[in-house]
Design a protein around this motif. Structure first.
Motif, PDB file in Angstrom:
ATOM      1  N   MET A 105       0.726  -1.131  -0.197  1.00  0.00           N
ATOM      2  CA  MET A 105       0.022   0.014  -0.100  1.00  0.00           C
ATOM      3  C   MET A 105       0.704   1.368  -0.021  1.00  0.00           C
ATOM      4  N   ASN A 106       1.867   1.188   0.775  1.00  0.00           N
ATOM      5  CA  ASN A 106       2.877   2.445   0.586  1.00  0.00           C
ATOM      6  C   ASN A 106       3.353   2.664  -0.766  1.00  0.00           C
ATOM      7  N   GLY A 107       3.543   1.450  -1.321  1.00  0.00           N
ATOM      8  CA  GLY A 107       4.084   1.483  -2.854  1.00  0.00           C
ATOM      9  C   GLY A 107       3.024   2.199  -3.838  1.00  0.00           C
ATOM     10  N   ILE A 108       1.653   1.870  -3.587  1.00  0.00           N
ATOM     11  CA  ILE A 108       0.626   2.277  -4.244  1.00  0.00           C
ATOM     12  C   ILE A 108       0.341   4.047  -3.824  1.00  0.00           C
ATOM     13  N   ASN A 109       0.708   4.334  -2.764  1.00  0.00           N
ATOM     14  CA  ASN A 109       0.849   5.979  -2.376  1.00  0.00           C
ATOM     15  C   ASN A 109       1.735   6.443  -3.132  1.00  0.00           C
ATOM     16  N   ASN A 110       2.855   5.840  -3.190  1.00  0.00           N
ATOM     17  CA  ASN A 110       4.075   6.460  -3.820  1.00  0.00           C
ATOM     18  C   ASN A 110       3.637   6.676  -5.517  1.00  0.00           C
ATOM     19  N   ASN A 111       2.909   5.514  -6.238  1.00  0.00           N
ATOM     20  CA  ASN A 111       2.561   5.548  -7.490  1.00  0.00           C
ATOM     21  C   ASN A 111       1.604   6.916  -7.785  1.00  0.00           C
ATOM     22  N   ASN A 112       0.695   7.114  -6.597  1.00  0.00           N
ATOM     23  CA  ASN A 112      -0.328   8.277  -6.798  1.00  0.00           C
ATOM     24  C   ASN A 112       0.516   9.337  -6.804  1.00  0.00           C
ATOM     25  N   ILE A 113       1.506   9.553  -5.940  1.00  0.00           N
ATOM     26  CA  ILE A 113       2.208  10.935  -6.148  1.00  0.00           C
ATOM     27  C   ILE A 113       2.770  10.943  -7.572  1.00  0.00           C
ATOM     28  N   ASN A 114       3.302   9.973  -8.048  1.00  0.00           N
ATOM     29  CA  ASN A 114       3.662   9.997  -9.576  1.00  0.00           C
ATOM     30  C   ASN A 114       2.674  10.258 -10.548  1.00  0.00           C
ATOM     31  N   ASN A 115       1.535   9.721 -10.109  1.00  0.00           N
ATOM     32  CA  ASN A 115       0.422   9.759 -11.076  1.00  0.00           C
ATOM     33  C   ASN A 115      -0.698  10.706 -10.472  1.00  0.00           C
ATOM     34  N   PRO A 116      -0.595  11.947 -11.041  1.00  0.00           N
ATOM     35  CA  PRO A 116      -1.307  13.043 -10.509  1.00  0.00           C
ATOM     36  C   PRO A 116      -3.020  12.797 -10.638  1.00  0.00           C
ATOM     37  N   ASN A 117      -3.262  12.062 -11.635  1.00  0.00           N
ATOM     38  CA  ASN A 117      -4.552  11.996 -11.970  1.00  0.00           C
ATOM     39  C   ASN A 117      -5.516  10.880 -10.915  1.00  0.00           C
TER      40      ASN A 117
END
Length: 158
Positions: A105-117
């Motif tokens: 889940m921390n990996g997904i949060n980091n992906n959301n930061i990289n994916n602004p949409n």
């Protein structure tokens, strides 16, 4: 009485006989008393040894009883230890699984930061537009989740 060699030989007198008989009687009495004391010593020694045997048997029985009690406690502790080891294994597995979920889940949060949409390929964007994050594991306030740590008091028995 005269002998042929010319020496004279006298027969013992009554007094000498009485003295010899008295010495013999005293010696017999002394021997009897000594034998009686010897029998008493042996009897006393036998009684002492019998008492010691009884005492040692009682001590042995007490030791065997204590050993049986300790054995019962050992078996109970060993059974409890087995249960605790099993619980430890299960809790360790659960902790590992929870840490994997948190790391994911921390990996997904980091992906959301990289994916602004806010598009999450895992959820195919199903959560977007519904008024909440696409990541159900996210914590409000931007706090990232940390791995769970087990403490020693988790395993204490009450």
């Amino acid at each position: 009485m005269a002998s042929s060699s010319g020496t004279s030989y006298s027969s013992p007198s009554d007094e000498d006989m009485k003295a010899r008989l008295e010495r013999k009687r005293r010696r017999m009495d002394s021997n009897r008393e000594s034998a009686r004391r010897s029998r008493m010593r042996k009897r006393k020694q036998l009684e002492d040894l019998t008492a010691e045997v009884d005492q040692l048997k009682a001590g042995r029985n007490a030791a065997l009883t204590a050993l049986a009690t300790v054995n019962q406690h050992y078996i109970a502790v060993e059974a409890e230890n087995c249960v605790l080891r099993t619980q430890h294994g299960e809790l360790s597995n659960r902790l590992h699984a929870m840490n994997e979920i948190i790391n994911y889940m921390n990996g997904i949060n980091n992906n959301n930061i990289n994916n602004p949409n806010g598009f999450d390929p895992l959820y195919n964007g199903l959560g977007s537009g519904l008024g909440f994050d696409t990541n159900p594991w996210s914590v409000s306030g931007g706090v990232s989740l940390h791995p769970l740590m087990a403490s020693g008091d988790l395993f204490q028995c009450y």
